[in-house]
Structures are given as structure tokens and as C-alpha cells.
Design a protein around this motif. Sequence first.
Motif, PDB file in Angstrom:
ATOM      1  N   LEU A   1       0.711  -1.180   0.128  1.00 41.70           N
ATOM      2  CA  LEU A   1      -0.076   0.006   0.019  1.00 41.70           C
ATOM      3  C   LEU A   1       0.804   1.184  -0.029  1.00 41.70           C
ATOM      4  N   HIS A   2       1.918   1.179   0.786  1.00 43.79           N
ATOM      5  CA  HIS A   2       2.744   2.351   0.619  1.00 43.79           C
ATOM      6  C   HIS A   2       3.525   2.312  -0.685  1.00 43.79           C
ATOM      7  N   ALA A   3       3.848   1.471  -1.371  1.00 47.43           N
ATOM      8  CA  ALA A   3       4.234   1.596  -2.799  1.00 47.43           C
ATOM      9  C   ALA A   3       3.341   1.852  -3.728  1.00 47.43           C
ATOM     10  N   TRP A   4       2.157   1.548  -3.574  1.00 45.41           N
ATOM     11  CA  TRP A   4       1.153   2.175  -4.622  1.00 45.41           C
ATOM     12  C   TRP A   4       0.704   3.652  -4.109  1.00 45.41           C
ATOM     13  N   LEU A   5       0.514   4.000  -2.911  1.00 44.30           N
ATOM     14  CA  LEU A   5       0.097   5.315  -2.597  1.00 44.30           C
ATOM     15  C   LEU A   5       1.207   6.375  -2.459  1.00 44.30           C
ATOM     16  N   ASN A   6       2.326   5.680  -2.330  1.00 46.03           N
ATOM     17  CA  ASN A   6       3.674   6.633  -1.933  1.00 46.03           C
ATOM     18  C   ASN A   6       3.215   7.488  -0.645  1.00 46.03           C
ATOM     19  N   PHE A   7       2.895   6.765   0.292  1.00 44.48           N
ATOM     20  CA  PHE A   7       2.550   7.377   1.739  1.00 44.48           C
ATOM     21  C   PHE A   7       3.729   6.759   2.554  1.00 44.48           C
ATOM     22  N   PRO A   8       4.909   7.506   2.857  1.00 37.37           N
ATOM     23  CA  PRO A   8       5.835   7.163   3.741  1.00 37.37           C
ATOM     24  C   PRO A   8       5.329   6.411   5.036  1.00 37.37           C
ATOM     25  N   LEU A   9       4.489   7.319   5.882  1.00 37.10           N
ATOM     26  CA  LEU A   9       4.243   6.934   7.179  1.00 37.10           C
ATOM     27  C   LEU A   9       3.539   5.405   7.119  1.00 37.10           C
ATOM     28  N   LEU A  10       3.074   4.910   6.288  1.00 39.58           N
ATOM     29  CA  LEU A  10       2.508   3.479   5.965  1.00 39.58           C
ATOM     30  C   LEU A  10       3.725   2.579   6.460  1.00 39.58           C
ATOM     31  N   LEU A  11       4.899   2.940   5.963  1.00 40.14           N
ATOM     32  CA  LEU A  11       6.090   2.045   6.484  1.00 40.14           C
ATOM     33  C   LEU A  11       6.245   2.023   8.116  1.00 40.14           C
ATOM     34  N   MET A  12       6.024   3.007   8.823  1.00 40.98           N
ATOM     35  CA  MET A  12       5.913   3.278  10.251  1.00 40.98           C
ATOM     36  C   MET A  12       4.968   2.207  10.706  1.00 40.98           C
ATOM     37  N   THR A  13       3.694   2.125  10.012  1.00 40.04           N
ATOM     38  CA  THR A  13       2.556   1.237  10.447  1.00 40.04           C
ATOM     39  C   THR A  13       3.021  -0.196  10.151  1.00 40.04           C
ATOM     40  N   ALA A  14       3.741  -0.330   9.005  1.00 42.78           N
ATOM     41  CA  ALA A  14       4.138  -1.830   8.607  1.00 42.78           C
ATOM     42  C   ALA A  14       5.052  -2.447   9.771  1.00 42.78           C
ATOM     43  N   LEU A  15       6.043  -1.363  10.222  1.00 38.44           N
ATOM     44  CA  LEU A  15       7.165  -1.624  11.240  1.00 38.44           C
ATOM     45  C   LEU A  15       6.104  -2.334  12.765  1.00 38.44           C
ATOM     46  N   GLY A  16       5.002  -1.365  12.883  1.00 40.12           N
ATOM     47  CA  GLY A  16       4.350  -1.813  14.260  1.00 40.12           C
ATOM     48  C   GLY A  16       3.594  -3.099  13.929  1.00 40.12           C
ATOM     49  N   ALA A  17       3.320  -3.319  12.767  1.00 39.15           N
ATOM     50  CA  ALA A  17       2.576  -4.722  12.605  1.00 39.15           C
ATOM     51  C   ALA A  17       3.695  -5.636  12.662  1.00 39.15           C
ATOM     52  N   LEU A  18       4.957  -5.609  12.020  1.00 41.63           N
ATOM     53  CA  LEU A  18       5.790  -6.490  12.225  1.00 41.63           C
ATOM     54  C   LEU A  18       6.276  -6.782  13.392  1.00 41.63           C
ATOM     55  N   LEU A  19       6.562  -5.989  14.248  1.00 41.93           N
ATOM     56  CA  LEU A  19       7.015  -6.009  15.664  1.00 41.93           C
ATOM     57  C   LEU A  19       5.977  -6.838  16.460  1.00 41.93           C
ATOM     58  N   THR A  20       4.582  -6.597  16.212  1.00 45.77           N
ATOM     59  CA  THR A  20       3.581  -7.116  16.952  1.00 45.77           C
ATOM     60  C   THR A  20       3.381  -8.563  16.725  1.00 45.77           C
ATOM     61  N   CYS A  21       3.544  -8.782  15.293  1.00 46.11           N
ATOM     62  CA  CYS A  21       3.552 -10.320  15.032  1.00 46.11           C
ATOM     63  C   CYS A  21       4.706 -10.993  15.728  1.00 46.11           C
ATOM     64  N   LEU A  22       5.828 -10.318  15.672  1.00 47.29           N
ATOM     65  CA  LEU A  22       7.036 -11.172  16.530  1.00 47.29           C
ATOM     66  C   LEU A  22       6.691 -11.104  18.321  1.00 47.29           C
TER      67      LEU A  22
END
Length: 700
Positions: free
Chosen positions: A34-55
Amino acid sequence: MTALTRSSFSLDLAGFSVQEGLRAGLSVAALVVLHAWLNFPLLLMTALGALLTCLADAGTPGEERLPPLFTFTVFGALIGVIFSLARAQGLWLAVPLAGVAIFCASFARIYGPSGMQVGNLLSVWIVLAIDIPEPSLHQALITGGMFAAGCLWAIVLTSLVWRIQTTAPFRHSIADCYRALGAMAQDMREIEASPLDKAARAARWEENARVFRGGGRIAIETARTNILALARSQGNGGPRVSRAWLRLEAVDQAFAALSGLADILEAGHVRNRLMALRILRHLRNEITVIAQSIDADRAPDIPRMTRSLDMIRGYVSDLSAYDPVRKLVETITERLSVAVTLAAPENLRAGSLPDGRPALGWRERLLGPLRANLNGQSSHLRHASMAGFAGLLCLAYTLHDEHEYERWLTITLLMTMQPHFSLTWQRMLERIGGTVLGGLIASGLSLVLHTPLTVSLAMFPLAVIAFMLRKVSFGLFLVALTPMVILLVESGTPGASEITIALMRALYTVIGGVLALLCSLALWPGRQPQRALKEVQDAIAAHARMTDAVLAELLGDGSAAACDATRRQAGLASNTLESALSRSMLEPRLVAGRHLNAALTIDAALRRISGRLTVMRVTLAAAEAESGQRVSAETLRLWRVWIGQCAEMVLTYPPGSHLPVALPPRPPLDAPADEPMADALTRIARQIELIAGAVPKLES
């Protein structure tokens, strides 16, 4: 000792989970795409939160799963806000604050595996968040909010929308207890079937006592912890919890009886060797069937199992009704019948907790570990202090230098550093090996991934593979996780070379791992050899309490419940000792061979005392029933006093003294040497004297 160690690169195929991989892959990769499609950098922060939560998700059942995840979300949001603001004010504020926060996050391991996972990942987020300066509160709140949004997205997807059957690990842990019991029976059969000389036979029985009795106790206590979590998640009741407790208590008592049977076989008191081999072979087969049925969550063939267990009892039916071999075999088969039919006999205690109390409330679960670890002897407090101090120094250097990838040095340092040097050494090798191999994979992917969208799409299969392997092998998990992290970083810094990122990550991983090793040596090291000496004393004291409880029960001054409780504590103390000895062999400045051998000798002797006490309980109860009166009560009282005196002399042995322990003379025996009670007491006395002879050889 090699049997007591286990490499994290070994494979546990039972932990392979395609569902967990797909779920985690969707949680993280969807946001990156979604970040690559919309070019919305803050979504990478959201992806990081999701990754760490899965861990951070430990996979515990029901409501027990959510508190750690929500705790991570709340503290993660606060960290995002606080440290982005603190960094904007300057390093003078951000670095000391980070040191304190890393100490608190590392200290969270006192709350068990879930607390350790959450604490470790909060430490990672602290290192990353401190590198995102936000001068305004508004921007800081956006940073923390986007991170929390990713955490909540992962929680919703993993715990509410796509829920994996979380009771399977708990069934597997109970099945592991039965597998350990079957493995012990199989090893006993192999010893009895092998044409060994006296010395080789004694060595094999010593190995059996050390490896299988210790392994069985570890499996039982692991299952006990898991069932407590299941009980809390289901309101401390329900049929699944009741079945779990019944099966656990059954295998615990069968384990004690099999240990007693091993002691009798070692002593050569079973005249019909062929009968013993048949019993052990059939026991192993039926125990394996029970384990498989528990794993699959299906009922076994009860009529067939009942016939098989009756056949095993038939092998000892010609023995005296009070023969210890017969009593032990009947006890084992009765407990296995409980596991098959889930019908509890009158003397099998099962309840919401092992001691009959309700599960601990939240206040005790929160404050109890704090009270137990706020002292200088706590390895968790020492480790948290070491992590906070080392993290502070490392952040002060890397943030001042401001190199783009130096954050990986601090992250590797914190994730590699463990409470014990040997564990730090192993974790360093895992991280370096996994990072280097993963970096090579990322470099290969860079040859075919040329656009932000293709890089983002590649995140999904990498995330799926990484989380499928997460519980199979920590080393393989790192190999799969590294290219995923490299591609995530590349998504946030377009134009960066994957090869450059991989090389820098590998370089800083090696440096961070070496620094973690040096910190373990230099900062509050708490050498394992010295700590192992305390574990020796604790194990001796625990077995002394168990011996006193058994003799008290036989004299009518104690209870079966007290015997069972002290037996469990003695088994745990022996396991703790064996773990300490296993770690001590990897420490620098190892204890000399004779010191280590002395500790191993003491551990083996304690295991034999435990097995002999089980035989005594059966033998003396049988003798009482056969004769109508208590057997040699006065002799038991004298021996109870003598054993207590010996334990006191061994435990108060002056450090640094190399004089032998002067034990008082043995009390007399008013029975023939081959009489069961006399033989049991004589064998226990030999083990006590063996322990007394080994104590002066321990390092002071």
C-alpha cells in the motif's frame, strides 16, 4: 553433558505453521504494498508496528494472548511520542532516557517468555524511535499513532479475524510428557537388553537418570505452565482444562513410578529379565499411542488399550501382591488408564491448580515477580542493568556519529546479550550466521527486483517463509527475516543498494555480537561455575526435604501431598543444576575437570536417591499391609535423624576447606540386608556418602 544442551539451529518440525506465515505475511506485506502504491511514507511506520507485533505474539490461547499484545501497543505508542520529542531536544536528554527505558524493557523478562518477547521488541523500537526526531508534539503524536495503528491492525488480523487454533501447542506440550516417558522406558529396555559389563551398565544407568528423568521433569513443568495459561484464558475451568490436568497428573505419577522401577532394575532385583523387557516394550508402545492421540486431539482405541494394559499387568500377576515391582507396574498402568479413559482414581488429585488453589490473580502475577527479582542475586536484574548501561553507551556513540545504518549495532547488541555468557555466545553465532546468509539472499533478490512495487510484493513470500520457520529454528528464522528487513529498509530509502544494505547490516551485526560478548564478560558477569555451586546446594537441600517428607509419611507424621510436592521441587532443583552445569562448560575460565565431575556425581546421586525413595514408599506400604503392622518404625526414626544430620553437615561444609566431610556413623538396621527396607536405606546411605565425598572437590 552434551545431552543436556540443545542448539537453536536444530529443527523442531512440530512448530512449522503455514497459517502463521500467511497471516503474518498479510499483516506486514499488505501495508508495504500500500505504501508503494500510494507513496505514503508513514505507512512504513505502520508496517513496522505490524511486524513487531507479529513477533511479540507468543501464540498463547484465548484472552491470555491479548494482554501482552496490547501492552506492546500502548508502550510502543508512548515510546514513539516520547523519544521522537526527546531526540529533538538533544542527545543529552534522549540517550539517558533510552538507557532507563531499555533497562525497564529488559527487566520485563521476569514475566516469562511473553514478557521477554515484548521487552526485547520494545528495546528495538526504542533504538529506532530515538532516530526519528520530531520537534512538535503534533508530529510526535502522528509517529506514535501510526505505529500503534500497525500494532492494532496486526492484533485484529491475528487474534480476531484470522485466529489460529491456539490450544494445539498445549496438547503438544502434554503429549511431550508422554513421549518423554516412553523414551525413558525404551532406554531402560535397551540397557536391560544389552550385554554390558558392570562398569558400562552403571554408566548407562547414570546417563538414564540424568537425561531422561531430567528431561521428563522439564516436559512436565513446561506443560504445567502452559495449562495454567489455558486455565486462566478459560476462566479456570471447562472440560479441556480438566482433561489437561488429569493427563498431566497421571503422567507425573507414572513418571515417578517408572523412576522407581528403573532404580530396581539398576540394582538387579528383578529376577525375570525377560518379563522386564516385555513390560518395558509394551509400556513404550502404549505410551506412544497415548501421546499420538493427545497430539491429534482424538480418542484412542479404548478397548484395545485396556486389553494391552491388562496384559502388562498380567506379566506381574504371579508376583506377590506387595512386591515392589508389581506395585510400580500396576501404578504405571493405572495412570496410563487415566490418560486413556479420563476417569480419575480416588487417590489422583486434580484441580484448577496443582496445590488446589485457584489461579493467581492479576495483582500477584504483576507484583510477585518484581518482589522476587529486586535483589542482587537476580540474574534478570543483573541482565537488565547490563543491557541498560551497554545500550546507553552504544546509543551515545552511534547517535553522535550519525551513520545511517549504525542503529543495527545497538539492536544486535541488545538482542544478543543474555543473562549468561554461554547463551550470549550461542545467540551471537545465530545472529551472525543468520544475518550473513540472509544478506546473501537479499543481494540475490536485488538482481531481479528493480521497482518499489516488486520490492514490496517480495515482502509477502519472505514474511510467510520467516514466520513459518519462526518456531522451527531460530537460526533459519533469522536467515529468512534478514532479507525481509533489508527490503523494508530499502523501501524507506529508495535508491539505496541492497548489496550495500546487506554488507552494512552484516558488519554491524558482527560488531554488535562481539560487543555483546565483551559486555557479558566485563559487566556484572556472574560466572556460571560459581553460580553452579549454589545450584548444587539448592539441589541437595531440596532432596533432603523430599527424603524427610517420605520418611515422615511412612512414620505417620506426614502426608502423600507433602511427598508429591517435595518430589516435584527436588526434580526441578536437579534440572536447574543440570542447566547450570551445561552452561558452565561454555564459560571462560572453566572450573577444573574434577570440580565439574564432582557436581555431576552429586547430581547423579541425587537422582538415585529420588528413585529409591519411590521404591521405599511402595515397599514399606506393602510390608505394612502384608504384616498388619508398621515395619521398623524406630529404625526409620533413627535413619530420618541421621539423614537430616548428614544433609546439615554437607550444606554447612566450610568453603575453601578440602577436608573430608565427617559424617556420623550409620544407624543400625534391625532387618536382614536383603530385606527391601534395609536394602533401600543402605542404598540411600551409599549415595549420601558419595555426595559427602564429592563436596570437598567442588570449587569454593
